[in-house]
Design an enzyme around this catalytic site. Sequence first.
Site, short mmCIF file in Angstrom:
data_model
loop_
_atom_site.label_atom_id
_atom_site.label_comp_id
_atom_site.label_asym_id
_atom_site.label_seq_id
_atom_site.Cartn_x
_atom_site.Cartn_y
_atom_site.Cartn_z
N ASP A 1 0.19 -2.68 7.66
CA ASP A 1 -0.04 -1.73 6.57
C ASP A 1 0.44 -2.43 5.28
OD1 ASP A 1 -0.70 0.42 5.01
OD2 ASP A 1 0.27 1.93 6.27
C1 BGC Z 1 -1.48 3.45 3.84
C2 BGC Z 1 -2.64 3.07 4.73
C3 BGC Z 1 -3.78 2.53 3.89
C4 BGC Z 1 -3.26 1.34 3.13
C5 BGC Z 1 -4.31 0.63 2.30
C6 BGC Z 1 -1.11 2.35 2.89
O1 BGC Z 1 -0.21 2.77 1.92
O2 BGC Z 1 -0.38 3.79 4.64
O3 BGC Z 1 -3.05 4.20 5.46
O4 BGC Z 1 -4.86 2.19 4.70
O5 BGC Z 1 -2.24 1.79 2.25
O6 BGC Z 1 -4.69 1.37 1.19
#
Ligand code: BGC
Length: 744
Positions: A277
């Site tokens: 993530d």
């Molecule tokens: C979130 C994810 C997301 C990623 C990319 C993160 O802050 O937890 O769910 O896909 O950002 O935007």
Amino acid sequence: MKQFLRLIATVCVAGLVCGFTAPKDDVEKRVEKLLAKMTLEEKIGQMNQLSYSREQPMVSAAKEGKVGSILNLVDPAVINRIQRAAVEESRLGIPVLFSRDVIHGFKTIFPIPLGLAASFDPAMVEAGARVAAEEATAAGIRWTFSPMLDIARDPRWGRVAEGSGEDPYLDSRMAEAMVRGYQTDNLADPTAMAACVKHFVGYGAAEGGRDYNSTNIPPTLMHNVYLPPFEAAVKAGAQTAMTSFNDNDGIPATGNRYMLRDVLRESWGFDGFVVTDWNSAGEMVVHGFAEDNKDAGRIALNAGVDMDMTTGAFINYIPELIEEGKVKMEDVDNAVRNILRVKFRLGLFENPYVEEGLTEKEFYAPDHLEIAKKSAEESVILLQNNNNVLPLKGVKRLVVAGPLADAPYDQLGTWIFDGDQKHTVTPLAALRDMYGKDVEIIYEPGVKYVRSNDTADIPAAVAATKSADAVVVFVGEEARLSGEAHSLANIDLLGAQSQLLAELKATGKPVVAVVMAGRPMTIGKDLANCDAMLYSFHPGTMGGPAIADLLFGKAVPSGKTPMSFLRVVGQVPLYYNHNMGGRPTNRPIRLLADLPVEQNQTSVGGTSNYLDVEHTPLFPFGYGLSYTTFEYSNIKLDKEVYGMNDVIRVEFDLANTGSYDATEVAQLYTRDLVGSVARPVRELKKFDRITLKAGETKHIVFEVPVSELAFYNSELVKAVEPGKFQLWVAGDSNSGKPLSFEVK
Ligand code: BGC
């Protein structure tokens, strides 16, 4: 047809040969051939994901082979320019994979995933995911960070909006549907988008419901409840997985070797790639699990991560780590193999560019809006309908009130980077447009926005209601009150919304509340201040027309709760598939008010309850009313005793005993009465949407293989344990009479 035309068109533009999914061996051969040519720098370039900032640095990174994927860029022209640098100007010409959070639609916004889950309609969800992929791929996006499969038993957590709720079976069916919808069975189709199952794993159990918080999920619970949706999605072919932010029992997910290597790859046979993530590698330093970003890179790679989202831990430190013997070249090679495999499968090498000019045709296409409307319709749950106030009948003057009656942004819900509120049809607009010819629509919001405590406009709404036949009040949450980093400790209606309902109710006119929210809110006290309540998890672009048709009976509610609704927030966590415990409450309890003063201390006869509130939910999982009534009868099992390889066959009659054609979500639950670990009081094993004409009865057969009664025991071995079971077929998780059977 559309997909086929797009395929031909894109191929022609690229001037290349068709790139249908290549046979497995071919892909592996191509991966090996390419890998053999790659320098270490080029390998770690593939393992690096950047967030789009400005064009020039991205073009340079692509040219130098320093980026494998870019997120957050949706301009086809810029995508093509960066891609050209990668394909035509980098040494090996490896295309960049462009990615985006397409969570519940790209431009055409569908209900939030929790709402989609309320439909209990995987086919519809698949169709919606297909629309999302058609729109997003038209903008050049071939990889979405969806579906989110985090089981959530705590509505305070803002991200409940993004998942399918509390049940692993429902979540699994939704997971498969979304994967199929995004990816199709031909990944090389230019409208196919690789899915990413997230957040692996346990993220939804954040302590206190506070986003990003630690989780403490014991191994059997992890395997029986939190992991199954991920496994289902992987088995459905999901190409990528994202590690989560949380540490479970002290191990951050991005450094969890057991989950990434033993479970995901070894046990499930996942052969796609794992991305972190956003900066979740770097955050292992903050967790106190890694010394610095270099150490984080070491831990993540060794754990089984293939691509690093934004920390830079791989691209900056892998060469040193290899030299120091802290990571193996073999692991780098495998990570690159996993990434290239997905790129080959997506046909990116044959078809690297996006055809410019497709977006106009695709975005908000009429058939997309139609599926969005149908999804919204099916996602709405009728929680209360006193005196059959709904559907509205004989209403000539209707007051429309509440802060969300005309809130085009908020009804879209969380995670709508690309959805444009200009295309939203609000309930007010839809009611005027679709019913305004026959019904006078008077708009008096009463409260201007959800958090407003200003009551100055309430009297106007009350006055209007007094001279009207009924009032529909749109209350709930703004989009920004749920989603990532938006948890709440109080999930009552905010501001003056409850007061608005109470004052409207005092007029004596029929009051219909429509709650639009990102979570199941604690609306117990508001039920008393309305005659009917429709619950609509943020319904998206076409929420207005869907709700308008439901209000007037052109459509009939069929949604069911994908999460238990709490009476008060202090009940968390509360979910239907809990264990029995040793002292369950099964009789009326003495509440606070009945306690004698100076009552003696005693625990005799004590059960698991609260002194101040019922222990049960306000509405259980799987609950939802209709404008008609349904009756289940003649529920029969084909046997009393089943063998391990048998299929349990349940027959029943489902009758529509009311006066509307309607759809019921019939649900089958089981309970394993005695296990080597105590088993939940009920578990969903099957459901189906069954449509019946008024007065019609259908004979239904549900089949459940005995193998699906298996669970992980305390040795983490999955098996069906012989013994006695119960089974229910009912309209929710709290109804029905159990049948008994045995497994030998
Ligand atoms: C979130 C994810 C997301 C990623 C990319 C993160 O802050 O937890 O769910 O896909 O950002 O935007």
